[in-house]
Design an enzyme around this catalytic site. Structure first.
Site, mmCIF file in Angstrom:
data_model
loop_
_atom_site.group_PDB
_atom_site.id
_atom_site.type_symbol
_atom_site.label_atom_id
_atom_site.label_comp_id
_atom_site.label_asym_id
_atom_site.label_seq_id
_atom_site.Cartn_x
_atom_site.Cartn_y
_atom_site.Cartn_z
ATOM 1 N N ASP A 10 4.591 -2.405 -0.172
ATOM 2 C CA ASP A 10 3.965 -1.496 -1.143
ATOM 3 C C ASP A 10 2.729 -2.110 -1.779
ATOM 4 O OD1 ASP A 10 5.600 0.956 -1.368
ATOM 5 O OD2 ASP A 10 7.201 -0.457 -1.853
ATOM 6 N N GLY A 43 14.264 6.149 -4.564
ATOM 7 C CA GLY A 43 15.588 6.567 -5.035
ATOM 8 C C GLY A 43 16.619 6.753 -3.938
ATOM 9 N N MET A 67 -1.038 2.559 -1.771
ATOM 10 C CA MET A 67 -1.164 3.429 -2.957
ATOM 11 C C MET A 67 -2.397 2.941 -3.696
ATOM 12 S SD MET A 67 2.870 3.462 -3.851
ATOM 13 C CE MET A 67 3.123 1.963 -2.912
ATOM 14 N N GLY A 105 14.394 0.098 -1.932
ATOM 15 C CA GLY A 105 14.064 -1.077 -2.740
ATOM 16 C C GLY A 105 15.301 -1.546 -3.465
ATOM 17 N N HIS A 109 2.325 0.500 2.893
ATOM 18 C CA HIS A 109 2.192 1.758 2.162
ATOM 19 C C HIS A 109 1.079 1.582 1.135
ATOM 20 C CE1 HIS A 109 4.254 4.764 -0.838
ATOM 21 N NE2 HIS A 109 3.112 5.224 -0.369
ATOM 22 N N SER A 127 12.157 -2.226 0.798
ATOM 23 C CA SER A 127 10.840 -2.253 0.138
ATOM 24 C C SER A 127 10.651 -3.567 -0.600
ATOM 25 C CB SER A 127 10.731 -1.080 -0.839
ATOM 26 O OG SER A 127 9.725 -1.363 -1.781
ATOM 27 N N MET A 177 7.372 11.068 -0.251
ATOM 28 C CA MET A 177 7.773 10.368 -1.466
ATOM 29 C C MET A 177 8.826 11.218 -2.172
ATOM 30 S SD MET A 177 6.068 7.561 -1.587
ATOM 31 C CE MET A 177 6.859 7.062 -3.113
ATOM 32 N N MET A 187 -0.302 -1.520 -4.478
ATOM 33 C CA MET A 187 -0.665 -0.700 -5.648
ATOM 34 C C MET A 187 -1.855 -1.304 -6.358
ATOM 35 S SD MET A 187 3.130 -0.163 -7.128
ATOM 36 C CE MET A 187 4.365 0.707 -6.196
ATOM 37 N N HIS A 207 8.946 -2.630 4.383
ATOM 38 C CA HIS A 207 8.031 -1.689 3.723
ATOM 39 C C HIS A 207 7.241 -2.458 2.669
ATOM 40 C CE1 HIS A 207 6.839 2.328 2.328
ATOM 41 N NE2 HIS A 207 7.009 1.879 1.086
ATOM 42 N N ASP A 223 10.911 7.814 0.788
ATOM 43 C CA ASP A 223 10.673 6.638 -0.061
ATOM 44 C C ASP A 223 10.877 6.989 -1.530
ATOM 45 O OD1 ASP A 223 9.751 4.313 -1.259
ATOM 46 O OD2 ASP A 223 7.677 4.502 -0.546
HETATM 47 C C1 DX5 Z 1 7.440 3.472 -5.146
HETATM 48 C C2 DX5 Z 1 7.373 2.686 -3.853
HETATM 49 C C3 DX5 Z 1 8.698 2.485 -3.258
HETATM 50 C C4 DX5 Z 1 9.680 1.753 -4.131
HETATM 51 C C5 DX5 Z 1 11.046 2.249 -3.785
HETATM 52 O O1 DX5 Z 1 6.174 3.839 -5.499
HETATM 53 O O2 DX5 Z 1 6.545 3.334 -2.915
HETATM 54 O O3 DX5 Z 1 8.620 1.915 -1.961
HETATM 55 O O4 DX5 Z 1 9.647 0.371 -3.990
HETATM 56 O O5 DX5 Z 1 11.980 1.678 -4.623
HETATM 57 P P1 DX5 Z 1 13.419 2.309 -4.838
HETATM 58 O O6 DX5 Z 1 14.091 2.375 -3.517
HETATM 59 O O7 DX5 Z 1 14.091 1.360 -5.787
HETATM 60 O O8 DX5 Z 1 13.226 3.680 -5.441
HETATM 61 ZN ZN ZN Z 2 6.574 2.723 -0.796
#
Ligand code: DX5
Ligand code: ZN
Length: 228
Positions: free
Chosen positions: A36, A179, A70, A199, A68, A9, A139, A38, A34, A177
């Site tokens: 992201d 943790g 959001m 990530g 992705h 990510s 998620m 936002m 990936h 996606d």
């Molecule tokens: C969170 C994102 C993820 C995030 C994951 O909203 O959609 O893609 O970057 O990061 P990790 O793998 O550190 O949880």
């Molecule tokens: Zn994501």
């Protein structure tokens, strides 16, 4: 062995030298990137848009990129991300008034379609959409930030979605996606995921190749443990 895809990510990458950092993680064995997006509205954080994606494509980042989204609303951004070079575009059902229209818009712009589920979003959104999807994203944290802890109830949800996919004899990708780390990826894979967004689980390490090799080895070992 089953094919697993690793999707680092971008949110945990170094934005000051993004092209290089992404190239490094590709050289280390990433299968897709990936991306992201936002908007400080659908989620309480702000990240990057189509211009950054276009710059990465111009920098010769050629592997598939899964965007992705959001953001809310989503529809007006879809043509821009498609033009910028997205391979997959994934959106959340809560972020659009008409899921069907958004799916068609992504497909009409030549991209693969993903539908994303927050930890408390019901799977009933799959009832009338599933056959039109290329990817289902579960998620395992509330979206918005990297480096949060994996929410355990995702394991059962993954199992449920895996059952639905297999009963259609479909090859829809099942992505997880949030943790995902070296120490929980086997359990997550056994629950049915085959695309792992990571990530902090990759970018926090100084050598991406070493951690990616370890992750692949862990997936392989657990697979052999399971069949022997
Ligand atoms: C969170 C994102 C993820 C995030 C994951 O909203 O959609 O893609 O970057 O990061 P990790 O793998 O550190 O949880
Ligand atoms: Zn994501």
């Amino acid at each position: 062995m089953k094919k697993f895809f690793l999707a680092p990510s971008i949110l945990s990458a170094n934005f000051a030298r993004l092209g290089e950092d992404i190239q490094d993680v590709i050289n280390a064995g990433a299968d897709l990137i990936h991306f992201d997006v936002m908007d400080n509205h659908y989620v309480p954080n702000l990240s990057i848009g189509p211009m950054v994606l276009e710059s990465l494509r111009n920098y010769n980042i050629n592997i598939p990129i899964d965007v992705h989204l959001m953001v809310k609303p989503v529809d007006n951004l879809i043509p821009q991300f498609a033009k910028a070079g997205a391979t997959f575009i994934t959106f959340h059902p809560e972020s659009t008034y008409d899921i069907e229209r958004t799916i068609n818009l992504i497909r009409d712009h030549g991209c693969k379609v993903g539908l994303a589920f927050n930890p408390s979003t019901p799977l009933s959104f799959l009832d009338y959409t599933m056959k039109k999807l290329d990817l289902i994203l579960l998620m395992s944290v509330s979206p918005g930030f990297s480096n949060q802890s994996f929410i355990l109830s995702t394991i059962n949800k993954l199992r449920e979605v895996r059952k639905r996919i297999d009963s259609y004899a479909s090859n829809i990708l099942l992505q997880v996606d949030g943790g995902v780390k070296l120490d929980n990826i086997s359990e997550i894979s056994f629950a049915g995921a085959n695309v792992f967004v990571m990530g902090s689980g990759i970018f926090q390490y100084p050598d991406y190749k070493i951690i990616i090799d370890k992750i692949r080895q862990e997936l392989k070992n657990s697979y052999f443990r399971a069949i022997h």
